[in-house]
Design a protein around this motif. Structure first.
Motif, PDB file in Angstrom:
ATOM      1  N   VAL A   1      11.178   5.876 -10.613  1.00 60.75           N
ATOM      2  CA  VAL A   1      11.947   4.909 -10.148  1.00 60.75           C
ATOM      3  C   VAL A   1      12.078   4.483  -8.643  1.00 60.75           C
ATOM      4  O   VAL A   1      11.547   5.433  -7.767  1.00 60.75           O
ATOM      5  N   PHE A   2      12.150   3.247  -8.464  1.00 63.79           N
ATOM      6  CA  PHE A   2      12.036   2.783  -7.157  1.00 63.79           C
ATOM      7  C   PHE A   2      13.387   2.125  -6.805  1.00 63.79           C
ATOM      8  O   PHE A   2      14.025   1.281  -7.569  1.00 63.79           O
ATOM      9  N   ILE A   3      14.040   2.481  -5.609  1.00 66.63           N
ATOM     10  CA  ILE A   3      15.093   2.061  -5.412  1.00 66.63           C
ATOM     11  C   ILE A   3      15.040   1.417  -3.840  1.00 66.63           C
ATOM     12  O   ILE A   3      14.654   1.891  -3.239  1.00 66.63           O
ATOM     13  N   SER A   4      15.612   0.064  -3.763  1.00 66.98           N
ATOM     14  CA  SER A   4      15.470  -0.382  -2.362  1.00 66.98           C
ATOM     15  C   SER A   4      16.879  -0.731  -1.944  1.00 66.98           C
ATOM     16  O   SER A   4      17.698  -1.301  -2.758  1.00 66.98           O
ATOM     17  N   LEU A   5      16.937  -0.204  -0.608  1.00 69.86           N
ATOM     18  CA  LEU A   5      18.400  -0.380  -0.126  1.00 69.86           C
ATOM     19  C   LEU A   5      18.373  -1.207   1.312  1.00 69.86           C
ATOM     20  O   LEU A   5      17.186  -1.199   1.927  1.00 69.86           O
ATOM     21  N   PRO A   6      19.423  -1.695   1.600  1.00 66.30           N
ATOM     22  CA  PRO A   6      19.482  -2.219   3.020  1.00 66.30           C
ATOM     23  C   PRO A   6      19.350  -1.288   4.190  1.00 66.30           C
ATOM     24  O   PRO A   6      19.465  -0.111   3.767  1.00 66.30           O
ATOM     25  N   GLY A   7      18.808  -1.787   5.323  1.00 68.00           N
ATOM     26  CA  GLY A   7      18.559  -0.783   6.209  1.00 68.00           C
ATOM     27  C   GLY A   7      19.761  -0.403   7.243  1.00 68.00           C
ATOM     28  O   GLY A   7      19.911   0.638   7.817  1.00 68.00           O
ATOM     29  N   VAL A   8      20.893  -1.252   7.054  1.00 66.73           N
ATOM     30  CA  VAL A   8      22.091  -1.185   7.865  1.00 66.73           C
ATOM     31  C   VAL A   8      22.783   0.364   7.434  1.00 66.73           C
ATOM     32  O   VAL A   8      23.134   0.650   6.216  1.00 66.73           O
ATOM     33  N   PRO A   9      22.806   1.274   8.327  1.00 65.28           N
ATOM     34  CA  PRO A   9      23.341   2.843   7.737  1.00 65.28           C
ATOM     35  C   PRO A   9      24.409   2.627   6.957  1.00 65.28           C
ATOM     36  O   PRO A   9      24.576   3.114   5.815  1.00 65.28           O
TER      37      PRO A   9
ATOM     38  N   LYS B   1       6.453   3.395 -14.850  1.00 65.98           N
ATOM     39  CA  LYS B   1       5.793   4.770 -15.333  1.00 65.98           C
ATOM     40  C   LYS B   1       4.551   4.961 -14.200  1.00 65.98           C
ATOM     41  O   LYS B   1       3.956   3.933 -14.035  1.00 65.98           O
ATOM     42  N   ASN B   2       4.439   6.447 -14.049  1.00 61.03           N
ATOM     43  CA  ASN B   2       3.244   6.663 -13.217  1.00 61.03           C
ATOM     44  C   ASN B   2       2.018   7.012 -14.072  1.00 61.03           C
ATOM     45  O   ASN B   2       1.922   6.627 -15.158  1.00 61.03           O
ATOM     46  N   ALA B   3       0.970   7.401 -13.376  1.00 56.52           N
ATOM     47  CA  ALA B   3      -0.368   7.436 -14.053  1.00 56.52           C
ATOM     48  C   ALA B   3      -0.365   8.308 -15.138  1.00 56.52           C
ATOM     49  O   ALA B   3      -1.301   8.220 -16.000  1.00 56.52           O
ATOM     50  N   HIS B   4       0.888   9.234 -15.187  1.00 52.20           N
ATOM     51  CA  HIS B   4       0.788  10.284 -16.259  1.00 52.20           C
ATOM     52  C   HIS B   4       1.621   9.771 -17.473  1.00 52.20           C
ATOM     53  O   HIS B   4       1.819  10.578 -18.330  1.00 52.20           O
TER      54      HIS B   4
ATOM     55  N   LYS C   1       1.872   7.998  -6.444  1.00 52.20           N
ATOM     56  CA  LYS C   1       1.024   9.257  -6.647  1.00 52.20           C
ATOM     57  C   LYS C   1       1.736  10.623  -6.495  1.00 52.20           C
ATOM     58  O   LYS C   1       1.258  11.434  -7.149  1.00 52.20           O
ATOM     59  N   TYR C   2       2.510  10.534  -5.502  1.00 51.97           N
ATOM     60  CA  TYR C   2       3.227  12.034  -5.176  1.00 51.97           C
ATOM     61  C   TYR C   2       4.483  12.187  -6.020  1.00 51.97           C
ATOM     62  O   TYR C   2       4.990  13.330  -6.015  1.00 51.97           O
TER      63      TYR C   2
ATOM     64  N   LYS D   1       0.942  -1.391  -0.166  1.00 48.88           N
ATOM     65  CA  LYS D   1       0.012   0.234  -0.075  1.00 48.88           C
ATOM     66  C   LYS D   1       0.767   1.216  -0.104  1.00 48.88           C
ATOM     67  O   LYS D   1       0.507   2.196  -0.679  1.00 48.88           O
ATOM     68  N   ALA D   2       1.962   1.139   0.758  1.00 56.98           N
ATOM     69  CA  ALA D   2       2.773   2.379   0.887  1.00 56.98           C
ATOM     70  C   ALA D   2       3.432   2.681  -0.741  1.00 56.98           C
ATOM     71  O   ALA D   2       3.556   3.865  -1.238  1.00 56.98           O
ATOM     72  N   LEU D   3       3.950   1.718  -1.390  1.00 54.79           N
ATOM     73  CA  LEU D   3       4.536   1.664  -2.812  1.00 54.79           C
ATOM     74  C   LEU D   3       3.295   2.491  -3.452  1.00 54.79           C
ATOM     75  O   LEU D   3       3.573   3.251  -4.321  1.00 54.79           O
ATOM     76  N   ASP D   4       2.172   2.030  -3.504  1.00 59.64           N
ATOM     77  CA  ASP D   4       1.060   2.340  -4.388  1.00 59.64           C
ATOM     78  C   ASP D   4       0.661   3.942  -4.160  1.00 59.64           C
ATOM     79  O   ASP D   4       0.424   4.610  -4.824  1.00 59.64           O
ATOM     80  N   GLU D   5       0.641   4.076  -2.660  1.00 57.76           N
ATOM     81  CA  GLU D   5       0.312   5.440  -2.361  1.00 57.76           C
ATOM     82  C   GLU D   5       1.575   6.535  -2.744  1.00 57.76           C
ATOM     83  O   GLU D   5       1.039   7.707  -3.345  1.00 57.76           O
TER      84      GLU D   5
END
Length: 425
Positions: free
Chosen positions: A156-164, A148-151, A61-62, A54-58
């Motif tokens: 771009v989505f980037i996934s990173l490890p949580g270890v700082p 691509k977004n709705a327009h 939009k922004y 849900k967070a990805l979908d939301e």
């Protein structure tokens, strides 16, 4: 100007319950700001499949850049990779180059003789349609997805490890160059003015006429603290040099109106300012603290190279210790009390002598909560600063809880010290 906004999604139950403090978002925001990308939203979610989806979908939009941190470990509660496979309609494929890196990491860096477990090897299983972002410091690779977004705009989505320290390395070395290549970069210029002694509302009234003149691409932000307010002018545009020229007149007008309360023409804290002053004068400092419990010494020593100007500290809660360590007069403590101007001044004198310092600062007070033994009202604090020739003091009447009173008293004492050092430099 086509601005690019970003969203940051932090993943992990430990973030929601306060077990781990999220420092990743602050780092990402600072780095993105340098390349002209504004963080529009920050979201924290637990290790729950539906919540992450849900967070990805939301956020799409922004924002056209969405960065996730966390959930990339080898254990069952780390669900980010399989979720991203579902989200981007792909599958996990073992990457031999990543597997070799993990092997080398365990053998050459971690010095482990055992073979990789199946769980270790699974770290090399990555979504087939992602661009792999190399993790030089760990086994959890970063991942880059394009959509691509709705327009119909690229997103771009980037996934990173949580270890700082792993996340920072991947983001700076791998992600930022790709972000610039994909979206380009915009100029962002900040001008900061640090003030002390006047509240946010009163400052806003003094500079209201200037704030009304600001064009839409230049914003003024107020960053308040205990007695301290930082003003930040931020401009965004295509040309950094032109932006700097445009912002400067507004900054100089604000600076003129707030000259009497300005402590720095940048983002420096009081402890940094004092450190610079002492280094310039080639002088040293000692602290004598009762009610603040060593917090001033902590602030001073939190600055790199503080050993060049900080000689030492005395935390003296007990009256007998005030006498033995700092030479505070027994008569003063009996007649005027530990929380008094005379005691604060004698603490400064004692610290100067005890630590062979050029300057000293002291605090003594009652910070709460109230008890039957309080000799004066809670919030009563005496601060003092000086050298061997002169000592100045000030009475504070604070009205916060204990933690906030400690911070407020420490900052007020540092500001008194700052003024004294400047006037005696």
């Amino acid at each position: 100007m086509n601005e690019i906004n970003a969203s940051i999604i932090t993943i992990g139950d430990e973030l929601l319950i306060g077990q781990t403090i999220d420092t990743n978002s602050a780092f990402l925001g600072q780095e993105l700001n340098k390349i002209g990308i504004w963080v529009k939203r920050r979201v924290a979610v637990g290790d729950v499949y539906d919540d992450i989806w849900k967070a990805l979908d939301e956020e799409r939009k922004y924002s056209r850049l969405i960065i996730l941190t966390g959930g990339l470990g080898p254990t069952a509660d780390d669900i980010t990779k399989p979720l991203l496979c579902d989200y981007f309609k792909t599958r996990l494929v073992r990457n031999e180059a990543v597997l070799q890196h993990i092997h080398d990491l365990y053998v050459k860096v971690y010095k482990r003789k055992a073979y990789l477990t199946e769980e270790n090897k699974k770290q090399a299983d990555l979504p087939e349609n992602c661009t792999i972002l190399h993790n030089a410091y760990g086994s959890a690779s970063g991942m880059w997805f394009e959509d691509k977004n709705a327009h119909g705009d690229p997103i771009v989505f980037i996934s990173l490890p949580g270890v700082p320290y792993e996340m920072k390395k991947i983001f700076v070395d791998e992600a930022i160059p790709r972000i610039l290549q994909t979206f380009g970069g915009y100029a962002v210029v900040h001008k900061v003015l640090a003030t002390f002694g006047l509240g946010e509302t009163l400052i806003a009234e003094k500079i209201a006429s200037i704030e009304k003149q600001l064009p839409s691409h230049i914003k003024l932000a107020y960053l308040p603290g205990y007695g301290q307010v930082k003003l930040r002018l931020t401009g965004k545009g295509l040309n950094k040099e032109l932006l700097e020229q445009e912002i400067l007149p507004y900054y100089e007008q604000i600076q003129t109106l707030l000259e009497d309360i300005t402590i720095a023409n940048n983002d420096d804290t009081l402890q940094i300012i004092i450190g610079k002053l002492l280094q310039q004068q080639k002088k040293t400092l000692a602290t004598a603290e009762s009610c603040t419990g060593g917090y001033i010494a902590h602030l001073i020593t939190s600055v790199p190279k503080s050993s060049s100007h900080f000689n030492g500290a005395a935390v003296v809660y007990n009256n007998d210790i005030k006498e033995k360590i700092l030479g505070v007069s027994h008569e003063t403590l009996q007649t005027e009390g530990a929380v008094s101007e005379a005691t604060a001044r004698q603490m400064v004198a004692g610290a100067l002598k005890q630590f062979d310092a050029d300057y000293a600062v002291a605090t003594t007070g009652i910070l709460g909560p109230p008890t039957e033994n309080d000799e004066k009202p809670v919030g009563t604090v005496w601060i003092a600063a000086g050298n061997k020739d002169e000592i100045i003091s000030k009475l504070l009447n604070l009205g916060y809880d204990r933690e906030r009173n400690i911070e407020a008293a420490a900052l007020q004492a540092l500001n008194l010290l700052r003024k004294f050092i400047i006037s005696h430099g």
